[in-house]
Design a protein around this motif. Structure first.
Motif, PDB file in Angstrom:
ATOM      1  N   GLU A  46       0.816  -1.202   0.000  1.00  0.00           N
ATOM      2  CA  GLU A  46       0.000   0.000   0.000  1.00  0.00           C
ATOM      3  C   GLU A  46       0.861   1.269   0.000  1.00  0.00           C
ATOM      4  O   GLU A  46       1.872   1.355   0.698  1.00  0.00           O
ATOM      5  N   GLU A  85       0.041   5.718  -0.842  1.00  0.00           N
ATOM      6  CA  GLU A  85      -0.818   6.766  -1.373  1.00  0.00           C
ATOM      7  C   GLU A  85      -0.340   8.120  -0.872  1.00  0.00           C
ATOM      8  O   GLU A  85       0.023   8.270   0.306  1.00  0.00           O
ATOM      9  N   CYS A 127       4.188   5.538   1.962  1.00  0.00           N
ATOM     10  CA  CYS A 127       4.545   4.333   1.213  1.00  0.00           C
ATOM     11  C   CYS A 127       5.006   3.265   2.195  1.00  0.00           C
ATOM     12  O   CYS A 127       5.266   3.535   3.376  1.00  0.00           O
ATOM     13  N   TYR A 148       2.441   9.025  -4.288  1.00  0.00           N
ATOM     14  CA  TYR A 148       2.231   7.635  -4.678  1.00  0.00           C
ATOM     15  C   TYR A 148       0.765   7.381  -5.028  1.00  0.00           C
ATOM     16  O   TYR A 148      -0.144   7.771  -4.291  1.00  0.00           O
ATOM     17  N   ASN A 149       0.541   6.692  -6.152  1.00  0.00           N
ATOM     18  CA  ASN A 149      -0.781   6.153  -6.516  1.00  0.00           C
ATOM     19  C   ASN A 149      -1.896   7.176  -6.340  1.00  0.00           C
ATOM     20  O   ASN A 149      -2.988   6.844  -5.864  1.00  0.00           O
ATOM     21  N   ASN A 150      -1.629   8.397  -6.716  1.00  0.00           N
ATOM     22  CA  ASN A 150      -2.614   9.438  -6.476  1.00  0.00           C
ATOM     23  C   ASN A 150      -3.836   9.229  -7.369  1.00  0.00           C
ATOM     24  O   ASN A 150      -3.693   9.090  -8.592  1.00  0.00           O
ATOM     25  N   MET A 176      -4.217   8.125 -11.122  1.00  0.00           N
ATOM     26  CA  MET A 176      -4.470   6.696 -11.317  1.00  0.00           C
ATOM     27  C   MET A 176      -5.894   6.402 -11.766  1.00  0.00           C
ATOM     28  O   MET A 176      -6.117   5.536 -12.620  1.00  0.00           O
ATOM     29  N   GLU A 233      -6.724   4.325 -15.212  1.00  0.00           N
ATOM     30  CA  GLU A 233      -7.364   3.019 -15.173  1.00  0.00           C
ATOM     31  C   GLU A 233      -8.494   2.890 -16.195  1.00  0.00           C
ATOM     32  O   GLU A 233      -8.960   1.793 -16.485  1.00  0.00           O
TER      33      GLU A 233
END
Length: 450
Positions: free
Chosen positions: A45, A47, A51, A73-75, A79, A83
C-alpha cells in the motif's frame, strides 16, 4: 491504506529485507548516488506521501522522488484516470519519426499522448511567448537540446554563461555548465567557452553589503556579470554569447534563492545585451514553488525553459524562432514517443489546475516553515522556501547528516543538498495533517541529535 488516518510506523530502518535488496541491487549497479537503504515495495500500500517498504515499515516520503513524483504515490487524481484505458504495447515509440493518436479528433483525445502534452506545455508557457516544444527522455537531455538550439540560433557563437553552484545534469554538455561539486566534472571533457559568475543568494544584498561576489563593490551597480560583458572592461564579447543558463532557484547547489538585486540585475543585463536566457526548471517547475514555473516569481523572462521530473518526460520549450527550422538538427528516436509518460504529464498539469494545487503549495509550504521556525533550536540556521520547495539549513554538515539519519529511523524521508541543507519536497496536494506530522517528525529528529 487510508491517507486520512495512516501514520508512519517503523520497526527498524533499514530492515533485514531492505539490506538484502540493496545488496542485490548493488551487486550489478555502478556506484552512484543512492541516499540510503530505503526499498519501496511497489506491491504494498502507498498513497500520497505515504509508502511501505519491503520490511513493512510505513514511511512519510517528503522527497517526492526528487520532485519527480509531484503528486506522490498512486494518487487517484492520476491513477483513476489512467485506469480507464487499456494500455497497449509498445507504449514507447520512435516519436520523432512517427505520430500517435487514439483515433479522436486532434485536441479532443481521451488518451493524451505527446501532441497533447506539447499543446499543454505551450499553454502554460504562453506568457513567455513560447509556442514550440521538443520532448526527450530526461532533464539532462532537455538541457542538452536547449544549449544546442541556442548555439544554432546564434550562428554558432562561442560563449555560454553559467553560475557558481549550478547543477544542470550529468551528460557531458550539461556537465560543462555545472559549478557545484567538483566530483561531477573532474577529468571529463567539457564544452569550451563556458564562463561562470557568482550566484547571489545574499538577501541583504543592496544594503551596502554583498557576501556572494556578484556585486564586487556592494555600492556599485556594476555586477560581475555586467563587468564580464562590458565592451571596454569585460573579457567576453556579448555579441558572441549564445546563452545564459540559470536555475531560478538553485537545487543541488543548496536550495539557494536569488536575492532581489540579483534577479533584477540578471533581467536587466539580458535585456540590455539582448541575450538568450535559459531557465532550468527541471526541479523548480510544474507547480513546485507555488507558481507553475520558478521563473514566475522573478523579473527574469526566459527565452527557453527546460522541464522534466514532474512532467514525467524531458521538455525543451521556446519560441519557434529559437528552434532550428532544418530537419534533423534535433531528433531522438525515443524522446518524444513515450505514450504513458506523456499521459501522466498531461494529467499532472491538469490536476494542478483543477485542484488548485498552486495555492495548496503556498499554504502548506508556509505551514511547514512556520512550524519549524517556531520550535527549531539554534542548530537550525535557516528555514526557507517557496511553495513546497523547502530547505532547512544546519550549523554543520555533520549535524545535517545526523538529522537526516534520525528522521529516516523515525520514518521520514528527506534529501540532502548543498553542504549543510536538507531539502523537503512533499507532494503538491499534501494536507495540513501530513505537513504537521512531517514537520514534527523532523523536529523530533533534530532534538535527537542536538
Amino acid at each position: 491504506m487510508d491517507r486520512e488516518t495512516v501514520e508512519p510506523h517503523v520497526e527498524s530502518m533499514p530492515g533485514k529485507r531492505a539490506r538484502e535488496w540493496a545488496d542485490y541491487h548493488q551487486s550489478n549497479a555502478a556506484p552512484s548516488t543512492y541516499v540510503y537503504d530505503f526499498v519501496w515495495d511497489i506491491t504494498s500500500e502507498a498513497e500520497g506521501p505515504f509508502c511501505t517498504d519491503v520490511d513493512g515499515n510505513v514511511l512519510l516520503d517528503f522527497t517526492s522522488h526528487v520532485a519527480a513524483a509531484p503528486l506522490g504515490y498512486n494518487n487517484p487524481k492520476i491513477m483513476d484516470r489512467m485506469e480507464e484505458f487499456d494500455l497497449v504495447d509498445p507504449i514507447k515509440i520512435a516519436g520523432q519519426d512517427f505520430y500517435v493518436s487514439d483515433g479522436s479528433d486532434p485536441g479532443e483525445e481521451d488518451i493524451p499522448g505527446p501532441a497533447a502534452l506539447m499543446d499543454k506545455l505551450t499553454d502554460v508557457t504562453s506568457h513567455y511567448g513560447m509556442d514550440t516544444v521538443f520532448l526527450s527522455n530526461s532533464g539532462a537531455e532537455a538541457v542538452e537540446n536547449a544549449i544546442k538550439i541556442c548555439y544554432d540560433n546564434s550562428g554558432g557563437q562561442k560563449y555560454g554563461i553559467t553560475f557558481d553552484g549550478a547543477f544542470h545534469g550529468r551528460t557531458l554538455g550539461a556537465l560543462s555548465l555545472n559549478r557545484s561539486k567538483s566530483v561531477y566534472r573532474r577529468d571529463y571533457p567539457e564544452i569550451s567557452g563556458v564562463f561562470d559568475v557568482p550566484f547571489c543568494d545574499d538577501q541583504s544584498c543592496g544594503d551596502g553589503t554583498c557576501t556572494c561576489g556578484f556585486f564586487p563593490d556592494p555600492e556599485s551597480t556594476m555586477s560581475a556579470l555586467r563587468k564580464k560583458l562590458h565592451p571596454k572592461k569585460g573579457n567576453v564579447d556579448a555579441d558572441e554569447v549564445s546563452y545564459i543558463i540559470v536555475e531560478p532557484i538553485q537545487g543541488e547547489g543548496g536550495y539557494r534563492f536569488p536575492s532581489d538585486r540579483f534577479a533584477d540585475e540578471l533581467a536587466a543585463v539580458v535585456d540590455d545585451y539582448d541575450l538568450t536566457l535559459i531557465a532550468d526548471e527541471i526541479q523548480t517547475g510544474v507547480g513546485r514553488t507555488g507558481e507553475m514555473w520558478g521563473s514566475d516569481h522573478y523579473p527574469m523572462e526566459p527565452d527557453v525553459i527546460t522541464g522534466a521530473k514532474g512532467l514525467r518526460v524531458g521538455a525543451t520549450i521556446s519560441n519557434s524562432d529559437v528552434f532550428p527550422s532544418e530537419k534533423s538538427r534535433l531528433s531522438s528516436t525515443w524522446g518524444a514517443g513515450d505514450i504513458l509518460s506523456s499521459m501522466q504529464g498531461v494529467f499532472t498539469l491538469e490536476a494542478i489546475e483543477d485542484y488548485d494545487l498552486l495555492d495548496n503549495a503556498v499554504v502548506r509550504g508556509r505551514q511547514f516553515k512556520e512550524t519549524i521556525r517556531d520550535d527549531a533550536p539554534e542548530t537550525v540556521t535557516d528555514v526557507r522556501g517557496k511553495g513546497l520547495l523547502l530547505a532547512v539549513e544546519f550549523d554543520t554538515k555533520e549535524r545535517r547528516d545526523d538529522v537526516q539519519e534520525a528522521a529516516l529511523k523515525r520514518g521520514l524521508l528527506t534529501l540532502a543538498c548543498g553542504y549543510d541543507v536538507l531539502r523537503i519536497l512533499p507532494p503538491l496536494d499534501v494536507t495540513e495533517r501530513e505537513i504537521d506530522i512531517g514537520a514534527n517528525m523532523l523536529l523530533d529528529a533534530i532534538e535527537d541529535v542536538s
